[in-house]
Design an enzyme around this catalytic site. Structure first.
Site, PDB file in Angstrom:
ATOM      1  N   THR A  83      -1.076   1.822   6.415  1.00  0.00           N
ATOM      2  CA  THR A  83      -0.670   0.667   5.615  1.00  0.00           C
ATOM      3  C   THR A  83      -0.519  -0.522   6.559  1.00  0.00           C
ATOM      4  O   THR A  83      -0.320  -0.346   7.761  1.00  0.00           O
ATOM      5  CB  THR A  83       0.667   0.919   4.889  1.00  0.00           C
ATOM      6  OG1 THR A  83       1.685   1.172   5.865  1.00  0.00           O
ATOM      7  CG2 THR A  83       0.592   2.091   3.927  1.00  0.00           C
ATOM      8  N   GLY A  84      -0.599  -1.709   5.999  1.00  0.00           N
ATOM      9  CA  GLY A  84      -0.488  -2.909   6.827  1.00  0.00           C
ATOM     10  C   GLY A  84      -1.780  -3.709   6.780  1.00  0.00           C
ATOM     11  O   GLY A  84      -2.571  -3.569   5.836  1.00  0.00           O
TER      12      GLY A  84
ATOM     13  N   THR B  29       0.849  -1.213   0.000  1.00  0.00           N
ATOM     14  CA  THR B  29       0.000   0.000   0.000  1.00  0.00           C
ATOM     15  C   THR B  29       0.868   1.241   0.000  1.00  0.00           C
ATOM     16  O   THR B  29       1.973   1.236   0.534  1.00  0.00           O
ATOM     17  CB  THR B  29      -0.928   0.059   1.238  1.00  0.00           C
ATOM     18  OG1 THR B  29      -1.704  -1.126   1.304  1.00  0.00           O
ATOM     19  CG2 THR B  29      -1.846   1.264   1.244  1.00  0.00           C
TER      20      THR B  29
ATOM     21  N   ARG C 137     -12.181  -9.744  -1.987  1.00  0.00           N
ATOM     22  CA  ARG C 137     -11.779  -9.175  -0.693  1.00  0.00           C
ATOM     23  C   ARG C 137     -11.447  -7.689  -0.865  1.00  0.00           C
ATOM     24  O   ARG C 137     -10.698  -7.303  -1.744  1.00  0.00           O
ATOM     25  CB  ARG C 137     -10.573  -9.927  -0.146  1.00  0.00           C
ATOM     26  CG  ARG C 137     -10.040  -9.385   1.204  1.00  0.00           C
ATOM     27  CD  ARG C 137      -8.882  -8.422   1.027  1.00  0.00           C
ATOM     28  NE  ARG C 137      -8.237  -8.098   2.303  1.00  0.00           N
ATOM     29  CZ  ARG C 137      -7.316  -7.147   2.437  1.00  0.00           C
ATOM     30  NH1 ARG C 137      -6.926  -6.439   1.398  1.00  0.00           N
ATOM     31  NH2 ARG C 137      -6.774  -6.893   3.615  1.00  0.00           N
ATOM     32  N   VAL C 138     -12.027  -6.876  -0.018  1.00  0.00           N
ATOM     33  CA  VAL C 138     -11.707  -5.450  -0.003  1.00  0.00           C
ATOM     34  C   VAL C 138     -11.050  -5.157   1.336  1.00  0.00           C
ATOM     35  O   VAL C 138     -11.539  -5.579   2.382  1.00  0.00           O
ATOM     36  CB  VAL C 138     -12.990  -4.610  -0.183  1.00  0.00           C
ATOM     37  CG1 VAL C 138     -12.726  -3.151   0.104  1.00  0.00           C
ATOM     38  CG2 VAL C 138     -13.525  -4.777  -1.599  1.00  0.00           C
ATOM     39  N   GLY C 139      -9.932  -4.456   1.278  1.00  0.00           N
ATOM     40  CA  GLY C 139      -9.205  -4.132   2.507  1.00  0.00           C
ATOM     41  C   GLY C 139      -9.623  -2.797   3.076  1.00  0.00           C
ATOM     42  O   GLY C 139     -10.727  -2.302   2.832  1.00  0.00           O
ATOM     43  N   ASP C 140      -8.722  -2.208   3.834  1.00  0.00           N
ATOM     44  CA  ASP C 140      -9.011  -0.926   4.483  1.00  0.00           C
ATOM     45  C   ASP C 140      -8.805   0.268   3.558  1.00  0.00           C
ATOM     46  O   ASP C 140      -9.414   1.324   3.763  1.00  0.00           O
ATOM     47  CB  ASP C 140      -8.116  -0.760   5.714  1.00  0.00           C
ATOM     48  CG  ASP C 140      -6.630  -0.817   5.365  1.00  0.00           C
ATOM     49  OD1 ASP C 140      -6.251  -1.571   4.430  1.00  0.00           O
ATOM     50  OD2 ASP C 140      -5.832  -0.128   6.009  1.00  0.00           O
TER      51      ASP C 140
ATOM     52  N   GLY D 238      -5.154  -4.717   6.643  1.00  0.00           N
ATOM     53  CA  GLY D 238      -6.366  -3.934   6.478  1.00  0.00           C
ATOM     54  C   GLY D 238      -7.493  -4.356   7.394  1.00  0.00           C
ATOM     55  O   GLY D 238      -8.240  -3.509   7.906  1.00  0.00           O
TER      56      GLY D 238
HETATM   57  N1  GLY Z   1      -3.710  -2.218   3.872  1.00  0.00           N
HETATM   58  C1  GLY Z   1      -3.879  -2.863   2.654  1.00  0.00           C
HETATM   59  C2  GLY Z   1      -4.815  -3.978   2.695  1.00  0.00           C
HETATM   60  O1  GLY Z   1      -4.949  -4.630   3.711  1.00  0.00           O
HETATM   61  O2  GLY Z   1      -5.444  -4.231   1.702  1.00  0.00           O
END
Ligand code: GLY
Length: 352
Positions: free
Chosen positions: A248-249, A197, A225-228, A251
């Site tokens: 970042t990291g 990210t 899958r959708v992250g943060d 999500g």
């Molecule tokens: N922070 C990026 C994700 O988890 O998709």
């Protein structure tokens, strides 16, 4: 889409101005309502994830030339989106478990209090620009999947193959070693994949803020899958009266804590950007289920926050002290730029 917007977009297309035309933020032309944290003295500043070093430098030089903070931040993160060697973002990002690159991005613009996001976007190299188009051209905040792609194509973005040879080979290696390295829960509860990210938060000398986070997400994720990163308040958040933050990291952990929103709220309560980032990490720990904690109650995953306030102060924090080897190689740092001075700064950490 109403007729006037249709004709506006058609006109831009006719003159070959899309998608680049939208980089000139319509939102930026709207009036700002001045409102400061505590009688602040803003300055031109950008902070971001470590991989945003070139991006914050570009963003600051654009803002020093009078450009809008979100326009500048988007141009900054596009450097990584378009870089095939950054396997965590945009073109060249690691794909999902089917070998398809699916991208997430979101952004906010402080002066106009607008937000835009895309999730699970395929085939477009710069989801940051599509998220900004959602912000600027629609009454919505988030578009996802095939419909987000259709929206982008209608605006003139090009569909391209985002899976580089290097990313394809990495995916094939992962496939050959499926389980215990896939994204399904294993019997021991571990889930070892990687997240990348890029984030940039930007502040102008006039005190306007903008924020953007963009990613290819968790490597080899379950499709859909959708992250943060595309979640407003998780992957990034800004408030013209306070400042801006991003993450970042892992999500999933950040979504649970509404992390970037929390960082901004802690700054609103008077915490420094660095302390606010540490507070958000502490909240993440409190919100983490036990299978993801080690015997000492510390998360097994990593998460980072970056923040600036409208006084021009900034900070970053990460969950754990990086290993000495990582520190020796520039790990545990985040990107900071003021005009003529782009650099990596050390992050604070929650756990030694
Ligand atoms: N922070 C990026 C994700 O988890 O998709």
């Amino acid at each position: 889409m109403n007729t006037s917007r249709k004709s506006f977009i058609k006109t831009l297309g006719t003159f070959g101005l899309l998608p680049w035309a939208i980089t000139q933020s319509a939102a930026a032309q709207q009036l700002t309502t001045p409102s400061r944290l505590n009688g602040s003295n803003p300055k031109t500043l950008a902070v971001g994830s470590r991989n945003a070093l070139r991006g914050v430098e570009l963003a600051v030089s654009m803002m020093a030339d009078g450009q809008d903070p979100l326009d500048a931040a988007v141009e900054g993160v596009k450097i990584q989106e378009l870089d095939p060697d950054d396997m965590s973002v945009g073109y060249g990002g690691l794909p999902n478990e089917h070998g398809v690159v699916q991208l997430d991005a979101s952004c906010m613009h402080g002066p106009t209090k607008r937000a835009g996001a895309v999730g699970c976007l395929e085939g477009i190299k710069t989801p940051s620009e599509v998220a900004k188009a959602v912000l600027e051209l629609t009454d919505h905040i988030m578009l996802v999947g095939d419909d987000a792609k259709t929206f982008a194509l209608q605006l003139g973005f090009q569909e391209e193959n985002l899976l580089t040879e290097r990313a394809r080979e990495a995916w094939l290696r992962w496939k050959r070693n499926l389980n215990p390295s896939d994204n399904w829960l294993n019997e021991d509860g571990s889930n070892p994949t990687s997240t990348g990210t890029v984030h940039i938060s930007a502040l102008t000398q006039q005190g306007d803020v903008g924020s953007i986070t963009t990613t290819s997400g968790l490597s080899y994720k379950i499709p859909g899958r959708v992250g943060d990163s595309p979640i407003i308040g998780a992957g990034q958040y800004c408030d013209q009266r306070v400042g801006s933050a991003g993450s970042t990291g892992r999500g999933e952990a950040n979504i649970m804590a509404c992390g970037s929103f929390y960082v901004v709220e802690r700054m609103r309560s008077g915490e420094s950007p660095e302390q606010a980032c540490l507070s958000a990490l502490q909240r993440v720990v409190e919100m983490t289920e036990s299978r993801l904690l080690d015997d000492d109650g510390r998360p097994r995953f990593n998460l980072n926050y970056y923040a600036l306030n409208v006084n021009g102060e900034f900070g970053g924090a990460t969950m754990r002290k990086p290993s000495q080897r990582s520190l020796d190689n520039g790990g545990g740092t985040f990107a900071v730029a003021e005009p003529g001075n782009a650099r990596l700064e050390p992050m604070a950490w929650l756990f030694d």
